[in-house]
Scaffold this motif. Structure first.
Motif, PDB file in Angstrom:
ATOM      1  N   GLN A  85      59.567  43.231  76.422  1.00 38.05           N
ATOM      2  CA  GLN A  85      58.722  44.341  75.967  1.00 38.05           C
ATOM      3  C   GLN A  85      59.297  45.299  75.246  1.00 38.05           C
ATOM      4  O   GLN A  85      60.598  45.384  75.525  1.00 38.05           O
ATOM      5  CB  GLN A  85      57.950  44.951  77.038  1.00 38.05           C
ATOM      6  CG  GLN A  85      58.580  45.587  78.102  1.00 38.05           C
ATOM      7  CD  GLN A  85      59.442  44.740  79.040  1.00 38.05           C
ATOM      8  OE1 GLN A  85      59.669  43.755  79.031  1.00 38.05           O
ATOM      9  NE2 GLN A  85      59.611  45.427  80.488  1.00 38.05           N
ATOM     10  N   VAL A  86      58.811  46.182  74.391  1.00 39.50           N
ATOM     11  CA  VAL A  86      59.329  47.050  73.718  1.00 39.50           C
ATOM     12  C   VAL A  86      59.717  47.994  74.701  1.00 39.50           C
ATOM     13  O   VAL A  86      59.051  48.662  75.314  1.00 39.50           O
ATOM     14  CB  VAL A  86      58.533  47.625  72.447  1.00 39.50           C
ATOM     15  CG1 VAL A  86      59.103  48.787  71.738  1.00 39.50           C
ATOM     16  CG2 VAL A  86      58.261  46.561  71.667  1.00 39.50           C
ATOM     17  N   GLN A  87      60.975  48.494  74.528  1.00 43.64           N
ATOM     18  CA  GLN A  87      61.566  49.914  75.172  1.00 43.64           C
ATOM     19  C   GLN A  87      62.494  50.647  74.142  1.00 43.64           C
ATOM     20  O   GLN A  87      63.348  50.146  73.485  1.00 43.64           O
ATOM     21  CB  GLN A  87      62.456  49.363  76.259  1.00 43.64           C
ATOM     22  CG  GLN A  87      61.712  48.540  77.494  1.00 43.64           C
ATOM     23  CD  GLN A  87      62.301  48.263  78.691  1.00 43.64           C
ATOM     24  OE1 GLN A  87      63.741  48.076  78.968  1.00 43.64           O
ATOM     25  NE2 GLN A  87      61.631  48.431  79.776  1.00 43.64           N
ATOM     26  N   LEU A  88      62.199  52.009  74.675  1.00 44.76           N
ATOM     27  CA  LEU A  88      62.616  53.128  73.894  1.00 44.76           C
ATOM     28  C   LEU A  88      63.416  53.873  74.822  1.00 44.76           C
ATOM     29  O   LEU A  88      62.646  54.546  75.606  1.00 44.76           O
ATOM     30  CB  LEU A  88      62.100  53.785  72.785  1.00 44.76           C
ATOM     31  CG  LEU A  88      61.375  52.924  71.856  1.00 44.76           C
ATOM     32  CD1 LEU A  88      60.284  53.547  70.808  1.00 44.76           C
ATOM     33  CD2 LEU A  88      62.225  52.042  70.874  1.00 44.76           C
ATOM     34  N   VAL A  89      64.876  54.030  74.694  1.00 48.63           N
ATOM     35  CA  VAL A  89      65.327  55.108  75.833  1.00 48.63           C
ATOM     36  C   VAL A  89      66.125  56.139  75.067  1.00 48.63           C
ATOM     37  O   VAL A  89      67.127  56.001  74.408  1.00 48.63           O
ATOM     38  CB  VAL A  89      66.251  54.393  76.781  1.00 48.63           C
ATOM     39  CG1 VAL A  89      66.846  55.232  77.646  1.00 48.63           C
ATOM     40  CG2 VAL A  89      65.512  53.175  77.412  1.00 48.63           C
ATOM     41  N   GLU A  90      65.610  57.639  75.270  1.00 49.90           N
ATOM     42  CA  GLU A  90      66.476  58.609  74.577  1.00 49.90           C
ATOM     43  C   GLU A  90      67.370  59.050  75.461  1.00 49.90           C
ATOM     44  O   GLU A  90      67.238  59.089  76.687  1.00 49.90           O
ATOM     45  CB  GLU A  90      65.448  59.736  74.012  1.00 49.90           C
ATOM     46  CG  GLU A  90      64.336  59.314  72.942  1.00 49.90           C
ATOM     47  CD  GLU A  90      62.960  58.821  73.872  1.00 49.90           C
ATOM     48  OE1 GLU A  90      62.047  59.002  73.256  1.00 49.90           O
ATOM     49  OE2 GLU A  90      63.244  58.484  75.194  1.00 49.90           O
ATOM     50  N   SER A  91      68.631  59.661  74.771  1.00 52.76           N
ATOM     51  CA  SER A  91      69.477  60.603  75.546  1.00 52.76           C
ATOM     52  C   SER A  91      70.073  61.502  74.448  1.00 52.76           C
ATOM     53  O   SER A  91      69.758  61.442  73.377  1.00 52.76           O
ATOM     54  CB  SER A  91      70.530  59.472  76.220  1.00 52.76           C
ATOM     55  OG  SER A  91      71.113  58.637  75.189  1.00 52.76           O
ATOM     56  N   GLY A  92      70.953  62.450  74.988  1.00 48.94           N
ATOM     57  CA  GLY A  92      71.830  63.302  74.471  1.00 48.94           C
ATOM     58  C   GLY A  92      71.249  64.725  74.362  1.00 48.94           C
ATOM     59  O   GLY A  92      71.843  65.417  73.800  1.00 48.94           O
ATOM     60  N   GLY A  93      70.065  64.967  74.658  1.00 52.76           N
ATOM     61  CA  GLY A  93      69.489  66.281  74.884  1.00 52.76           C
ATOM     62  C   GLY A  93      70.296  67.187  76.051  1.00 52.76           C
ATOM     63  O   GLY A  93      71.179  66.718  76.692  1.00 52.76           O
ATOM     64  N   GLY A  94      69.859  68.486  75.827  1.00 55.39           N
ATOM     65  CA  GLY A  94      70.621  69.490  76.909  1.00 55.39           C
ATOM     66  C   GLY A  94      70.436  70.783  76.086  1.00 55.39           C
ATOM     67  O   GLY A  94      69.602  71.059  75.591  1.00 55.39           O
ATOM     68  N   LEU A  95      71.301  71.798  76.887  1.00 52.85           N
ATOM     69  CA  LEU A  95      70.987  73.224  76.612  1.00 52.85           C
ATOM     70  C   LEU A  95      72.225  73.460  75.559  1.00 52.85           C
ATOM     71  O   LEU A  95      73.512  73.150  75.986  1.00 52.85           O
ATOM     72  CB  LEU A  95      71.328  73.831  77.501  1.00 52.85           C
ATOM     73  CG  LEU A  95      71.365  75.471  77.562  1.00 52.85           C
ATOM     74  CD1 LEU A  95      70.159  76.100  76.991  1.00 52.85           C
ATOM     75  CD2 LEU A  95      71.639  76.261  78.879  1.00 52.85           C
ATOM     76  N   VAL A  96      71.913  74.155  74.599  1.00 51.39           N
ATOM     77  CA  VAL A  96      72.821  74.548  73.421  1.00 51.39           C
ATOM     78  C   VAL A  96      72.657  75.974  72.891  1.00 51.39           C
ATOM     79  O   VAL A  96      71.454  76.497  72.825  1.00 51.39           O
ATOM     80  CB  VAL A  96      72.821  73.342  72.154  1.00 51.39           C
ATOM     81  CG1 VAL A  96      71.529  73.305  71.612  1.00 51.39           C
ATOM     82  CG2 VAL A  96      74.086  73.871  71.294  1.00 51.39           C
ATOM     83  N   GLN A  97      73.756  76.612  72.563  1.00 51.43           N
ATOM     84  CA  GLN A  97      73.543  78.218  71.803  1.00 51.43           C
ATOM     85  C   GLN A  97      72.871  77.879  70.834  1.00 51.43           C
ATOM     86  O   GLN A  97      73.363  76.622  69.914  1.00 51.43           O
ATOM     87  CB  GLN A  97      74.693  78.897  72.001  1.00 51.43           C
ATOM     88  CG  GLN A  97      75.202  79.120  73.384  1.00 51.43           C
ATOM     89  CD  GLN A  97      76.527  80.098  73.320  1.00 51.43           C
ATOM     90  OE1 GLN A  97      77.114  80.040  72.351  1.00 51.43           O
ATOM     91  NE2 GLN A  97      76.619  80.608  74.688  1.00 51.43           N
ATOM     92  N   PRO A  98      72.148  78.867  70.034  1.00 54.44           N
ATOM     93  CA  PRO A  98      71.929  78.774  68.871  1.00 54.44           C
ATOM     94  C   PRO A  98      72.770  78.774  67.714  1.00 54.44           C
ATOM     95  O   PRO A  98      74.241  79.399  67.796  1.00 54.44           O
ATOM     96  CB  PRO A  98      71.341  80.344  68.353  1.00 54.44           C
ATOM     97  CG  PRO A  98      70.738  80.583  69.594  1.00 54.44           C
ATOM     98  CD  PRO A  98      71.711  80.057  70.965  1.00 54.44           C
ATOM     99  N   GLY A  99      72.803  77.900  66.587  1.00 57.42           N
ATOM    100  CA  GLY A  99      73.890  77.662  65.735  1.00 57.42           C
ATOM    101  C   GLY A  99      74.820  76.432  66.295  1.00 57.42           C
ATOM    102  O   GLY A  99      75.643  75.764  65.304  1.00 57.42           O
ATOM    103  N   GLY A 100      74.665  75.987  67.505  1.00 58.25           N
ATOM    104  CA  GLY A 100      75.356  74.641  67.845  1.00 58.25           C
ATOM    105  C   GLY A 100      74.615  73.318  67.297  1.00 58.25           C
ATOM    106  O   GLY A 100      73.838  73.291  66.569  1.00 58.25           O
ATOM    107  N   SER A 101      75.205  72.290  67.880  1.00 58.98           N
ATOM    108  CA  SER A 101      74.874  70.962  67.431  1.00 58.98           C
ATOM    109  C   SER A 101      74.530  70.079  68.945  1.00 58.98           C
ATOM    110  O   SER A 101      75.331  69.996  69.792  1.00 58.98           O
ATOM    111  CB  SER A 101      75.943  70.258  66.599  1.00 58.98           C
ATOM    112  OG  SER A 101      76.109  71.156  65.476  1.00 58.98           O
ATOM    113  N   LEU A 102      73.883  68.994  68.399  1.00 59.80           N
ATOM    114  CA  LEU A 102      73.551  67.950  69.344  1.00 59.80           C
ATOM    115  C   LEU A 102      73.494  66.590  68.623  1.00 59.80           C
ATOM    116  O   LEU A 102      72.828  66.760  67.467  1.00 59.80           O
ATOM    117  CB  LEU A 102      72.357  68.282  70.355  1.00 59.80           C
ATOM    118  CG  LEU A 102      72.561  69.244  71.463  1.00 59.80           C
ATOM    119  CD1 LEU A 102      70.893  69.558  72.142  1.00 59.80           C
ATOM    120  CD2 LEU A 102      73.342  68.676  72.520  1.00 59.80           C
TER     121      LEU A 102
END
Length: 116
Positions: free
Chosen positions: A1-18
């Motif tokens: 079956q189709v599965q999608l798993v996201e990752s990489g989120g979090g808390l970051v300061q303005p101007g930052g990157s993810l």
């Protein structure tokens, strides 16, 4: 079956990157366009970025143009969202989506919070 798993989120300061990742399985990755959406509290889910099946074309919401980049890795069956110059208004749950045989499939989401 189709599965999608996201990752990489979090808390970051303005101007930052993810960099968000969406690892997929259950369908032929190279034959389908992939999209990232986001939904902030109290707001409707909105399209952030899309990449075609062959990776040659991308589209972005006006609010993220020039800051976000969508890409895909066919060896890993994974789609990415590189987010730079993040703003507090980018705070949301981020989802990846694929449409397979006329049905939309979504991941569980990953939370991005931009705050000082």
């Amino acid at each position: 079956q189709v599965q999608l798993v996201e990752s990489g989120g979090g808390l970051v300061q303005p101007g930052g990157s993810l960099r968000l990742s969406c690892t997929t399985s259950g369908f032929t990755f190279s034959r389908h366009a992939m999209s990232w959406y986001r939904q902030a509290p109290g707001k409707e889910r909105e399209l952030v970025a899309t990449i075609t099946s062959d990776g040659t074309s991308t589209n972005y919401a006006d609010s993220v143009k020039g800051r976000f980049t969508i890409s895909r890795d066919y060896a890993k069956n994974t789609v990415y969202l590189q987010m730079n110059s993040l703003k507090p208004e980018d705070t949301a749950e981020y989802y990846c989506k694929v449409r397979v045989l006329a049905r939309n499939y979504w991941g569980q989401g990953t939370q991005v919070t931009v705050s000082s």
